[in-house]
Enzyme design. Structure first.
Site, mmCIF file in Angstrom:
data_model
loop_
_atom_site.group_PDB
_atom_site.id
_atom_site.type_symbol
_atom_site.label_atom_id
_atom_site.label_comp_id
_atom_site.label_asym_id
_atom_site.label_seq_id
_atom_site.Cartn_x
_atom_site.Cartn_y
_atom_site.Cartn_z
ATOM 1 N N LYS A 184 5.332 38.831 0.561
ATOM 2 C CA LYS A 184 3.959 38.603 0.131
ATOM 3 C C LYS A 184 3.029 39.704 0.643
ATOM 4 C CE LYS A 184 2.554 34.296 -0.058
ATOM 5 N NZ LYS A 184 2.512 34.062 -1.528
ATOM 6 N N ARG B 244 0.811 -1.206 0.000
ATOM 7 C CA ARG B 244 0.000 0.000 0.000
ATOM 8 C C ARG B 244 0.848 1.260 0.000
ATOM 9 N NH1 ARG B 244 -3.205 1.754 -2.683
ATOM 10 N NH2 ARG B 244 -4.071 -0.362 -2.612
#
Length: 275
Positions: free
Chosen positions: A161, A92
């Site tokens: 930013k 998995r």
């Protein structure tokens, strides 16, 4: 020496198997071969990170397809041998990693091809919109897909930013303060959302400007004024449906969170046989 990817893969196994796979006790010691095959179409990414990890957990690779190769339904991606319980224990984790990274590589590859039809020199870059704990894996997948990883973390470059500017008060003052603390080894980029602020940032001496959530026609104005004078990057909700419009503006970089947070994992499966 154990590299980062191997160390993380071993952690992922602990998460899934610890303290043991109680079902696979019934196949312990049975020698087996696993065939990982594609049920999907796209670009493979992640196989190149597996050899050392598989060797540590006692699994031998018989054959594997190289990262960056195109895959189609039915293609054999990886053939491995080992004890049955070991193969089932890693199944998995391997499928999850390969599926997720291949999905990112596929989305990146699509964006790169579309954008370069309109702008042969543009780069498609990732963002920091990555899955916590998987950033280096996802950045690897972007590179496999032909993209640029962009910053790996906040220490790679200075990127001012909107929230930094909100606290300082102006584009120009934010750049002045950043210059005072910046090492000469780090680029300085600022995020702007208007033509006027882009020109202000250029005059203040930044290395790059990030045009955030600006329309292509606005970006074209910036490109006309500043192309070749600094790096021009476009970002903000850019995806396969609109990437060509942004590429046509002539920007140097198109960064997209889509390729990591909205790409679809490819569907792979493992079949196993006794040997």
């Amino acid at each position: 020496m154990i590299d980062f990817y191997t160390e993380k893969l071993l952690d992922f196994i602990k998460e899934d198997v610890y303290p043991e796979d109680i079902t696979s006790r019934i196949v312990k010691g049975i020698k087996a071969r696993g065939y990982i095959r594609s049920k999907d179409s796209g670009i493979l990414a992640g196989n190149g990170l597996l050899p050392k990890f598989l060797s540590i957990v006692g699994i031998r690779i018989i054959s594997k397809k190289d990262d960056g190769k195109e895959v189609r339904p039915g293609d054999e991606l990886l053939v491995i041998e080992g004890d049955g319980d070991d193969l089932l224990g890693v199944e998995r984790v391997i499928l999850n990693i390969l599926g997720k990274l291949s999905g990112i590589a596929t989305a990146t590859h699509l964006m790169v091809n579309k954008a370069r039809e309109a702008n042969s020199s543009v780069r498609i870059a990732g963002t920091r919109k990555t899955t916590p704990g998987l950033r280096l894996f996802e950045k690897y997948a972007i590179e496999v897909g032909g993209g640029d990883p962009h910053r790996f973390n906040l220490s790679d470059a200075i990127l001012i930013k909107d929230n930094h500017i909100a606290l300082i008060g102006s584009v120009t003052e934010s750049i002045k303060l950043a210059r005072k603390i910046a090492s000469f080894t780090k680029k300085l980029e600022i995020e702007v959302n208007s033509v006027e602020d882009a020109i202000l940032a250029y005059k203040a001496g930044v290395d790059a400007i990030l045009l955030d959530n600006m329309k292509p026609r606005e970006i074209e104005e910036v490109v006309k004024e500043l192309k070749g004078k600094l790096i021009i990057e476009a970002s903000g909700r850019i995806n396969p449906d609109n990437v060509v419009d942004y590429a046509r503006t002539g920007v140097d970089i198109i960064s997209s969170g889509y390729i990591t947070h909205s790409s679809r994992s490819l569907d792979f499966s493992m079949d196993i046989e006794r040997i």
